[in-house]
Design an enzyme around this catalytic site. Structure first.
Site, mmCIF file in Angstrom:
data_model
loop_
_atom_site.group_PDB
_atom_site.id
_atom_site.type_symbol
_atom_site.label_atom_id
_atom_site.label_comp_id
_atom_site.label_asym_id
_atom_site.label_seq_id
_atom_site.Cartn_x
_atom_site.Cartn_y
_atom_site.Cartn_z
ATOM 1 C CB CYS A 1 -0.906 -0.058 1.235
ATOM 2 S SG CYS A 1 -1.706 1.490 1.669
ATOM 3 C CB CYS B 1 0.454 1.637 4.095
ATOM 4 S SG CYS B 1 -1.271 1.131 4.045
#
Length: 123
Positions: free
Chosen positions: A30, A33
């Site tokens: 991600c 992230c």
């Protein structure tokens, strides 16, 4: 304090045992992230009295499912065993600091009273 890894085995103990627990639900693939990780880590170093945990949603799928995490990163904050904040999306440093300040400022007796009132109205 550095960020700790939260798993199905230790999650409940931290929620119940830590005064304030921030939880970052993330995954290695991600992009947002990965952008949020250094901000979160820096905040963990700055606020040594708060426990900062992370849940790798790829390794802890049941835990992510139990909290209905459908978008990552998702930040959740528990205070005195009560979920007081949950929001998907990477936060900039200033917004994370605002969340921390707001959580610190909560009147937990009032929060519990509001929860009890809501539960009374629903049941």
């Amino acid at each position: 304090m550095a960020t700790i890894e939260l798993t199905a085995e230790n999650f409940t103990a931290h929620v119940e045992g830590d005064d304030i627990l921030l939880v970052d639900f993330w995954a290695s693939w991600c992009g947002p992230c990965r952008q949020f990780a250094p901000i979160y880590e820096a905040a963990s170093e700055k606020h040594g009295d708060i426990v900062f945990g992370s849940v790798n949603t790829e390794e802890q799928q049941e835990l992510a499912g139990a909290f209905r995490v459908t978008s990552i990163p998702t930040l959740m904050v528990f205070r005195e065993n009560v979920l007081v904040f949950a929001q998907p999306g990477a936060l900039p440093e200033q917004a994370l600091e605002q969340v921390i300040a707001a959580v610190r400022g909560l009147d937990m007796d009032d929060v519990r009273r509001q929860i009890a009132e809501q539960n009374g109205q629903q049941g």
